[in-house]
Design a protein around this motif. Sequence first.
Motif, PDB file in Angstrom:
ATOM      1  N   UNK A  41       0.877  -0.892  -0.055  1.00 37.07           N
ATOM      2  CA  UNK A  41       0.082   0.099   0.131  1.00 37.07           C
ATOM      3  C   UNK A  41       0.804   1.318  -0.059  1.00 37.07           C
ATOM      4  N   UNK A  42       2.062   1.153  -0.090  1.00 38.26           N
ATOM      5  CA  UNK A  42       3.017   2.389  -0.269  1.00 38.26           C
ATOM      6  C   UNK A  42       4.555   2.046   0.270  1.00 38.26           C
ATOM      7  N   UNK A  54       3.114   0.212  -6.439  1.00 39.09           N
ATOM      8  CA  UNK A  54       4.469   0.002  -7.095  1.00 39.09           C
ATOM      9  C   UNK A  54       4.594  -1.057  -7.882  1.00 39.09           C
ATOM     10  N   UNK A  55       3.610  -1.666  -8.164  1.00 39.82           N
ATOM     11  CA  UNK A  55       3.446  -2.808  -9.460  1.00 39.82           C
ATOM     12  C   UNK A  55       3.677  -2.079 -10.531  1.00 39.82           C
ATOM     13  N   UNK A  90      -5.825   8.116 -13.950  1.00 41.35           N
ATOM     14  CA  UNK A  90      -4.960   7.941 -15.249  1.00 41.35           C
ATOM     15  C   UNK A  90      -3.605   7.279 -15.075  1.00 41.35           C
ATOM     16  N   UNK A  91      -3.285   6.525 -15.983  1.00 40.23           N
ATOM     17  CA  UNK A  91      -1.938   5.924 -15.937  1.00 40.23           C
ATOM     18  C   UNK A  91      -1.428   6.508 -17.189  1.00 40.23           C
ATOM     19  N   UNK A  92      -0.343   7.349 -17.117  1.00 38.56           N
ATOM     20  CA  UNK A  92       0.064   8.167 -18.532  1.00 38.56           C
ATOM     21  C   UNK A  92       1.233   7.544 -19.051  1.00 38.56           C
ATOM     22  N   UNK A 104       2.260   1.404 -10.548  1.00 36.15           N
ATOM     23  CA  UNK A 104       1.245   1.669  -9.817  1.00 36.15           C
ATOM     24  C   UNK A 104       1.424   2.503  -8.742  1.00 36.15           C
ATOM     25  N   UNK A 105       0.770   3.717  -8.424  1.00 37.18           N
ATOM     26  CA  UNK A 105       1.001   4.607  -7.247  1.00 37.18           C
ATOM     27  C   UNK A 105      -0.353   4.514  -6.266  1.00 37.18           C
TER      28      UNK A 105
END
Lengths: 448, 140
Positions: A51-52, B131-132, B108-110, B72-73
């Motif tokens: 999750x971070x 992080x993935x 969005x994922x740019x 991914x954030x």
Amino acid sequence: MFRKVLIANRGEIALRINRACQELGVQTVAVFSEPDRESLHVRQADEAFCVGPGPVPRSYLNIPNIISTALITGCDAVHPGYGFLAENARFAEICADHGLTFIGPKPSVIAAMGDKATAKRMMHEAGVSTTPGTGILSGVAEARSRASEFGYPVLLKATAGGGGKGMRVVEREQELERAFAGATAEAEASFKDGRVYMEKLILNPRHVEVQVLADEAGNVVHLGERDCSMQKPSHQKLVEEAPAPNLHQDVRDMLHDMAVRACVHTGYSNAGTLEFLVSDGAVYFMEMNTRIQVEHPVTEMVYGIDLVKEQIRIAAGERLGYSQDDLVARGHAIECRINAEDPRNHFAPQAGTVAKVVFPGGPGIRVDTHVHAGSSIPPYYDSMIAKIVAYGESRDAAIARMERALRETLIEGVHTTVEFCAEVLGTPEFRSGRYNVGSLPAMLGSAV
Amino acid sequence: MPHDSRSIGERVAILAAFLASSDAVRVRVERDDEEIEVARYVRSTATSATPARSDGAAVAEPPPLRVDAIKADLVGIFRLSRPLPFEGELLEDDRELAFVEALGMRNPVRSLGSGRIVTIAAEDGAAVEYGQPLFLMDRG
């Protein structure tokens, strides 16, 4: 019962919750930060999501990612453990808004107990004795009159305070005027609010807390008390025991009675702990922790009740199913907190890798830990790496067993509190059961 | 889900990094019930980018792939955007490739600039964690 629970925590308590869920047949989802990827709580949960990154605000306090994880994995409840989001009323509300059961009391109760003034007022209403204190003081004249009523020493505190700013210990009347001016000025400078209030200062009290369980139908029981007076100068607990030694039965009964009354008055549900200061036979409510405590295992050992399972059952709407008369404490239990800290260097936290580890075992020993050989200890989190709990038929038997367990314990790679805990157990104060919050700092030669 | 092993995206990222640092054009790993194959996208070489030197010396090596991962954030459900991006696609400019649905929001994922999509590392409709890796991009 719930189908799937998200465990919003890390370390030993995340494992502890995972165990309770597994035994109840409930699936689990772990959340973790990037440096915790290889942690045991991640491995042992049925599912796990990062999750971070390492810093707490971006991972274990990242409410959107935690809630999102719960929703996409189909969880129906969230267990917050202790620390992090455990006493965050807003988080409990957000869980409810998303159809997730927060395993803990109602958000309104968390908020009320989290506000010192509100908690104290509610306890007063419930007939629970609180530290004698004032409201906002109008000036030094009122301070003088109230201080002579309470008796010195007293403590001046900033109403907007925190971190000791705007706080003054006043030991005699001659010091009052100067201390009042100093506290007011410091509070004004620190918080832009110079208002101060006063409390009676209880010097070197014992810290005794009462475990409670309450279901949502209003049934409340206590599970006795724990003595947590062996605290570091930072007020962090190091050694805890249940029951509290050398406590007069009248005082014990009074504490138990107050704890139950407080729960009934506040409409409390789930597990909770009321912390009291005990001094010369008088008891004063300090605060209520609306969550499971680190030291809950000592209570579990003497009562034979799984408190985490009880938390989950209660949150799922089940009744306690037993009354106070059914609960009987047997024997004695002691917990030592094994922290990755250097006791010879002001308990400085240690980050690094645990090269080698052997935990104790045998009769009457319980070890709650997330650490194994090769575990890394990230710098971001609490330094506690294990809790060793010893049970004995008597206090002496529990001490002997704990000493044996500490001798068996081997942790290499980081400094720990293992040897220091053994030293504490060997002090005449601990041996006699006559110690207070000043004992350990005195042992370290520090000023309280 | 990541238990004792890394996520699919991370394993793909490791293989892609290995590929980028070697002469291999394809790496395939077979283990138990899964197979991962990562292949180097071979650029069109209809005309040689580096003309042969008149002295007959060896032609310079093509520049190595510069692969970076778009990660991914947040935690949510990964969805490819329309028009669907595809592996090998050359992006002239910054573009939305996908989005992560979280708490009812479309995040969005740019592409974060131009480049070529080497790998789409997450499955359309799958849950993704912080992080993935979602896309591996060649910025070379």
